[in-house]
Write a protein that holds these residues in place. Structure first.
Motif, mmCIF file in Angstrom:
data_model
loop_
_atom_site.group_PDB
_atom_site.id
_atom_site.type_symbol
_atom_site.label_atom_id
_atom_site.label_comp_id
_atom_site.label_asym_id
_atom_site.label_seq_id
_atom_site.Cartn_x
_atom_site.Cartn_y
_atom_site.Cartn_z
ATOM 1 N N ILE A 117 35.635 24.193 54.305
ATOM 2 C CA ILE A 117 36.806 24.739 54.995
ATOM 3 C C ILE A 117 37.794 25.318 53.979
ATOM 4 N N GLY A 118 37.984 24.618 52.862
ATOM 5 C CA GLY A 118 38.851 25.130 51.809
ATOM 6 C C GLY A 118 38.312 26.404 51.176
ATOM 7 N N ILE A 119 37.006 26.443 50.976
ATOM 8 C CA ILE A 119 36.390 27.635 50.386
ATOM 9 C C ILE A 119 36.518 28.824 51.331
ATOM 10 N N VAL A 120 36.232 28.596 52.614
ATOM 11 C CA VAL A 120 36.358 29.671 53.598
ATOM 12 C C VAL A 120 37.813 30.126 53.704
ATOM 13 N N GLY A 121 38.738 29.168 53.704
ATOM 14 C CA GLY A 121 40.157 29.525 53.757
ATOM 15 C C GLY A 121 40.583 30.358 52.562
ATOM 16 N N THR A 122 40.147 29.948 51.377
ATOM 17 C CA THR A 122 40.459 30.710 50.163
ATOM 18 C C THR A 122 39.903 32.123 50.255
ATOM 19 N N ALA A 123 38.672 32.248 50.723
ATOM 20 C CA ALA A 123 38.041 33.564 50.836
ATOM 21 C C ALA A 123 38.774 34.443 51.851
ATOM 22 N N LEU A 124 39.132 33.876 52.985
ATOM 23 C CA LEU A 124 39.811 34.671 54.014
ATOM 24 C C LEU A 124 41.203 35.114 53.568
ATOM 25 N N ILE A 125 41.951 34.210 52.948
ATOM 26 C CA ILE A 125 43.288 34.572 52.465
ATOM 27 C C ILE A 125 43.193 35.648 51.387
ATOM 28 N N ALA A 126 42.248 35.494 50.473
ATOM 29 C CA ALA A 126 42.070 36.503 49.422
ATOM 30 C C ALA A 126 41.647 37.835 50.022
ATOM 31 N N ALA A 127 40.781 37.797 51.032
ATOM 32 C CA ALA A 127 40.339 39.037 51.671
ATOM 33 C C ALA A 127 41.507 39.740 52.358
ATOM 34 N N ILE A 128 42.364 38.976 53.019
ATOM 35 C CA ILE A 128 43.530 39.572 53.683
ATOM 36 C C ILE A 128 44.455 40.211 52.655
ATOM 37 N N PHE A 129 44.723 39.494 51.565
ATOM 38 C CA PHE A 129 45.563 40.065 50.506
ATOM 39 C C PHE A 129 44.913 41.315 49.899
ATOM 40 N N ALA A 130 43.618 41.243 49.655
ATOM 41 C CA ALA A 130 42.929 42.380 49.040
ATOM 42 C C ALA A 130 42.961 43.607 49.944
ATOM 43 N N VAL A 131 42.716 43.408 51.230
ATOM 44 C CA VAL A 131 42.737 44.546 52.165
ATOM 45 C C VAL A 131 44.145 45.120 52.271
ATOM 46 N N THR A 132 45.141 44.240 52.282
ATOM 47 C CA THR A 132 46.523 44.710 52.363
ATOM 48 C C THR A 132 46.906 45.501 51.109
ATOM 49 N N LEU A 133 46.519 44.998 49.951
ATOM 50 C CA LEU A 133 46.873 45.680 48.695
ATOM 51 C C LEU A 133 46.057 46.938 48.441
ATOM 52 N N LYS A 134 44.886 47.017 49.056
ATOM 53 C CA LYS A 134 44.001 48.155 48.794
ATOM 54 C C LYS A 134 44.671 49.479 49.155
ATOM 55 N N ARG A 135 45.546 49.466 50.144
ATOM 56 C CA ARG A 135 46.252 50.692 50.528
ATOM 57 C C ARG A 135 47.179 51.185 49.438
ATOM 58 N N TYR A 136 47.811 50.264 48.748
ATOM 59 C CA TYR A 136 48.843 50.623 47.792
ATOM 60 C C TYR A 136 48.346 50.648 46.350
ATOM 61 N N ASN A 137 47.507 49.690 46.005
ATOM 62 C CA ASN A 137 47.045 49.608 44.625
ATOM 63 C C ASN A 137 45.672 48.936 44.607
ATOM 64 N N GLN A 138 44.640 49.744 44.518
ATOM 65 C CA GLN A 138 43.273 49.232 44.605
ATOM 66 C C GLN A 138 42.921 48.316 43.439
ATOM 67 N N GLU A 139 43.510 48.533 42.273
ATOM 68 C CA GLU A 139 43.204 47.701 41.112
ATOM 69 C C GLU A 139 43.596 46.253 41.348
#
Length: 129
Positions: free
Chosen positions: A4-26
């Protein structure tokens, strides 16, 4: 940390990554890689009981420690090559990811050559060659 912790970490990171991808892909790629490293470290931390059990099984059937070492090194190469290839794909470098996967496959082949040699010698001994 459990699944559950691993899935939570992955989902939170994915949300942050998708959000940041619009502004700064790096930064999105960096977040993805960091989350992958955190998850990989957590998996490796929790794998020690399985490693002990495999070692016990190998010694119980009379196989040498060399076979277990080859197995664990092969698993390590698989995990690292897959992680690196996925990170390269996330960064948009699919050609580089393919090269990493090829390097992993060749490394496994080279690592397992002593095992193949033992199998060939055993087969020759059985057929009287």
């Amino acid at each position: 940390m459990n699944i559950i912790g691993i899935v939570g970490t992955a989902l939170i990171a994915a949300i942050f990554a998708v959000t940041l991808k619009r502004y700064n892909q790096e930064y999105a790629v960096i977040i993805s890689i960091i989350a992958g490293v955190v998850i990989l470290v957590e998996i490796l931390r929790n794998i020690s009981p399985a490693v002990r059990e495999i070692t016990t099984l190998l010694s119980g059937v009379g196989l040498t420690q060399e076979y277990g070492l080859i197995l664990f090194k092969t698993l390590g190469i698989c995990f690292l090559a897959q992680f690196a290839a996925d990170s390269c794909r996330d960064a948009g470098e699919s050609a580089l990811a393919s090269k990493v996967e090829l390097a992993g496959k060749i490394s496994i082949l080279v690592l397992s050559l002593p095992l193949f040699e033992d199998i060939a010698q055993t087969a020759l001994g059985l057929i009287g060659g």
